[in-house]
Scaffold this active site. Structure first.
Site, PDB file in Angstrom:
ATOM      1  CG  ASP A 183      -2.188   0.860   0.918  1.00  0.00           C
ATOM      2  OD1 ASP A 183      -3.227   0.650   1.550  1.00  0.00           O
ATOM      3  OD2 ASP A 183      -2.088   1.750   0.050  1.00  0.00           O
TER       4      ASP A 183
HETATM    5  C1  GLC Z   1      -4.257   4.372  -0.350  1.00  0.00           C
HETATM    6  C2  GLC Z   1      -5.161   3.226   0.028  1.00  0.00           C
HETATM    7  C3  GLC Z   1      -5.229   2.159  -1.021  1.00  0.00           C
HETATM    8  C4  GLC Z   1      -5.115   2.793  -2.392  1.00  0.00           C
HETATM    9  C5  GLC Z   1      -3.714   3.338  -2.504  1.00  0.00           C
HETATM   10  C6  GLC Z   1      -3.465   4.041  -3.849  1.00  0.00           C
HETATM   11  O1  GLC Z   1      -3.548   4.831   0.752  1.00  0.00           O
HETATM   12  O2  GLC Z   1      -4.950   2.596   1.273  1.00  0.00           O
HETATM   13  O3  GLC Z   1      -6.468   1.465  -0.836  1.00  0.00           O
HETATM   14  O4  GLC Z   1      -5.351   1.836  -3.398  1.00  0.00           O
HETATM   15  O5  GLC Z   1      -3.385   4.231  -1.455  1.00  0.00           O
HETATM   16  O6  GLC Z   1      -4.258   5.186  -3.932  1.00  0.00           O
END
Ligand code: GLC
Length: 739
Positions: free
Chosen positions: A283
């Site tokens: 993430d």
């Molecule tokens: C965010 C979220 C994730 C998302 C990623 C890209 O922090 O936790 O669900 O897909 O970053 O935006």
């Protein structure tokens, strides 16, 4: 062996060899590219960056990032969308020595250009076909805009509505969540990747992020191995079994180990036990965040722990870019971990066809043709209609009569557009969004609509109440539209108080004091607490955030052009103190058998144990009866499937859809079992007077539970069978003795 059987065997064998041949071909092609790559280029494939800094005005562009792309040091970009920008950035990547194409990814969570209901709302439809269809449309639109990969479906089971991301998933139940995970993966990906109207999906956030302590985002998760396997992992397994191309790990720790550095999750379970062949993306900066967690002393150790634990791609940390080469040189990281990650990523690029045509998803003509295709509005309206849950309807005050002359529309969300889209939208463009006001206006063209906001969502003043009270006094019908704004749920939007923000509940009381019947439409990204509305409103319509067609769908329900069919995918607490609250609770050694007798029982002294509205609850404008429950076998062997059949009849005056639900209770086992567990459901449309026999199958797998030492097991004994219209409204009961 009969001819037909041998032919089908031959056929399936040839399909298997063909798939293997295809796979072998891709594997061979991956190996051939790998052989040419330097260690630096291999590490390049493991880096993913946000594109906001490379597609903005030239002055804002991070040229170092453009250089990395040109030098083959980037494997994927997120937040680059549209044919023009994806073509431009891909062309830069193809200037690299090996010309390895980029993957373009984006959070296409509930629609790309056409905005559908938030995932929690869609889950309230219990309609797997519409859930799959909206994911297909999202794929069609985003794939036409150069996107290869969405970071969806979010499949985190959540039992705590304080957590803002509850809006993004499928609610509290493992079985429902698993079915929806599969539907969404197949919607995004189709049966096989490579088409220009399908994109890679991503099962996230691995794992148990929905159990963040106290409902606070990014907080630790401490749960037993038994609960992890039984409650939180099955939707991920369902996504993996459906062929989900990627996983995303989660920000939380799991029992003290950050998911990003958790080899038990990513290697032992995902890549070994489940033999998962896709790849894991971290993430956003979750690798780097292992340092503030206190799990890695520095970025170098974070990179080491993440790659060894099975995190294949690094979103935004720059940990792999900066540290992996050093870690290999020092012998701390074996190059095999990097090779494995690169292979998994390249395999997907080949599977999408990007090596054959890096621009196949970036076609200007197709982009223009697909975007906002009018047929998608119908999908959006159907999805919105099916997501609406009728919580209360005293004296059948709904549906309203279309001949009404004067309707008071009161509340801060009557005219809402951006709010109706909810969190996680790609474009905050409201031109396609139909407000409740517009939907009602369209529905009852001759009625006088007296609209007044009464208060804003966060107002602390009551100066607008007088107008609202007057509007109500002079109206034939009073409809209030209240709730949260779109930005009160979603990522990093946990709330300690999930009641209606501002003075909305006071506004309701002031309007109700006129003595007029009041219909309340609630919009939110989570279950809210609204006890005076629950007690005093004449009807309550829970409308979540329904996307583009929300206003029309709400008007369809208010005036009876659509008979509401939604069922809650998550329990609604009476107050925050009850959280976590869920239907599949455990009986305890001191269960409350009589609400009046709670002394020395597992109970609160200031509130009942049961929720305000139960999992599976949702009313209709018609009535259904359940009858003739039959079991195919009341003494089955462990390897036998029990068929549960019954008759469902529409005994009302209008057609309607019912979500019939099947629950079981394993009454005695070596691990205590919940008082009930959802094991089947079917959404059925019936005309007035029409009956249908419904059959659920209780396979042996559905009777199993997770044991810390023995894994998934089934034990002999009594199983109760319950069929009903809600978890707290069982209509038929039976039982069987498993041998
Ligand atoms: C965010 C979220 C994730 C998302 C990623 C890209 O922090 O936790 O669900 O897909 O970053 O935006």
């Amino acid at each position: 062996m009969n001819k037909f059987f041998s032919l089908s065997l031959l056929l399936s064998a040839s399909i298997v060899t063909h798939v293997h041949a295809q796979r072998k071909t891709i594997e061979q092609r991956v190996d051939s590219v790998m052989k040419l790559m330097t260690l630096t280029e291999k590490i390049g494939q493991l880096n993913q960056y946000s594109g906001r800094e490379v597609t903005g005005p030239a002055s804002d562009r991070k040229n170092y990032l453009l250089n990395d792309i040109k030098n083959g040091m980037v494997g994927s970009m997120l937040n680059v969308k549209g044919v023009k920008d994806t073509r431009e950035i891909q062309a830069i990547a193809l200037q690299s020595r090996l010309k390895i194409p980029l993957l373009f990814s984006l959070d296409v969570i509930h629609g790309y250009k056409t905005v559908f209901p938030i995932p929690l709302a869609e889950s309230a439809s219990w309609d797997l076909s519409i859930i799959r269809r909206t994911a297909e449309v999202a794929a069609e639109e985003s794939a036409a805009s150069g996107i290869h990969w969405t970071f969806a479906p979010m499949v985190d089971i959540a039992r705590d509505p304080r957590w803002g991301r509850v809006m993004e998933g499928a609610g509290e139940d493992t079985y429902l969540g698993s079915q929806i995970a599969k539907a969404r993966v197949l919607g995004f990906q189709g049966d096989k990747l490579g088409g220009v109207d399908r994109i890679m999906a991503c099962a996230k956030h691995f794992a148990a992020y929905g159990s963040s302590m106290a409902g606070r985002d990014y907080n630790p998760v401490d749960i037993s191995k038994q609960q992890l396997h039984e409650i939180y992992l099955p939707p991920f397994k369902a996504a993996a079994d459906a062929g989900v191309a990627t996983f995303m790990n989660s920000f939380n720790t799991l029992n003290g180990i950050p998911a990003t550095g958790n080899a038990y999750l990513q290697r032992d379970i995902l890549k070994k036990q489940w033999n998962y062949q896709g790849f894991v993306v971290s993430d956003w900066a979750s690798i780097k965040e292992m340092t503030p967690w206190g799990f890695a002393k520095n970025l170098n150790e974070a990179a080491e722990k993440a790659i060894i634990a099975g995190s294949d791609m690094d979103m935004e940390s720059e940990a792999y870019k900066k540290e992996l080469e050093k870690l290999v040189a020092s012998g701390k990281v074996d190059v095999k971990y990097i090779d494995e990650a690169v292979k998994r990523i390249l395999y997907k690029k080949f599977e999408l066809g990007l090596f054959d045509n890096p621009y196949k998803f970036s076609d200007e003509k197709r982009e223009k043709k697909v975007m906002n295709d009018p047929k998608y509005k119908d999908v959006a309206r159907a999805a919105a209609q099916g997501s609406i849950v009728l919580l209360k309807n005293n004296n059948a005050i709904l549906p309203l009569n279309k001949s009404l002359k004067n309707i008071a529309l009161i509340g801060p969300l009557v005219n809402a557009k951006r709010d109706q889209a909810g969190s996680w939208v790609v474009y905050a463009d409201t031109t396609n969004i139909v407000s409740v006001y517009e939907g009602v206006k369209q529905k009852v063209k001759n009625a006088k609509l007296n609209y007044t906001e009464g208060t804003s969502i966060t107002d602390t003043v009551t100066s607008g109440f007088a107008n609202a009270v007057n509007a109500a006094k002079n109206a034939d019908a009073v409809v209030m539209v209240l709730g949260e704004n779109w930005d009160m749920s979603g990522e990093a939007k946990s709330r300690t108080d999930i009641s209606l923000p501002g003075k909305q509940e006071e506004l309701f009381k002031a309007v109700k004091a006129t003595g007029k019947p009041v219909i309340v439409v609630l919009m939110a990204g989570r279950p809210l607490v609204f006890d005076s509305i629950s007690a005093q409103a004449d009807a309550i319509v829970y409308a979540w955030f329904l996307g583009d067609q929300g206003g029309n769908a709400i008007a369809d329900v208010l005036f009876g052009d659509y008979n509401p069919s939604g069922k809650l995918p998550i329990s609604f607490p009476r107050n925050v103190g009850q959280i976590p609250i869920f239907y599949n609770f455990y009986n305890t050694g001191r269960p409350v058998t009589k609400p009046t007798d709670i002394r020395y029982k597992s109970a609160y002294i200031d509130a009942p144990n049961d929720p305000q509205y139960a999992f599976g609850h949702g009313l209709s404008y018609t009535t259904f009866t359940y009858s003739d429950l039959k079991l195919s076998n009341t003494n089955p062997q462990k390897n036998e499937t029990v068929k549960v059949s019954f008759t469902l009849t529409n005994t009302g005056k209008v057609a309607g859809e019912e979500v019939a639900q099947l629950y079981i209770q394993d009454t005695f086992a070596s691990v205590v079992r919940p008082v009930k567990e959802l094991k089947g459901f079917e959404k059925v449309k019936l005309k007035p007077g029409e009956s249908k026999q419904i059959t659920f199958e209780l396979s042996p797998e559905k009777l199993s539970f997770y044991h810390e030492e023995k894994g998934w097991i089934t034990e002999a004994g009594e199983f109760k069978v319950m069929v009903g219209t809600a978890s707290n409204d069982i209509k038929l009961k039976s039982s069987f003795e498993l041998k």
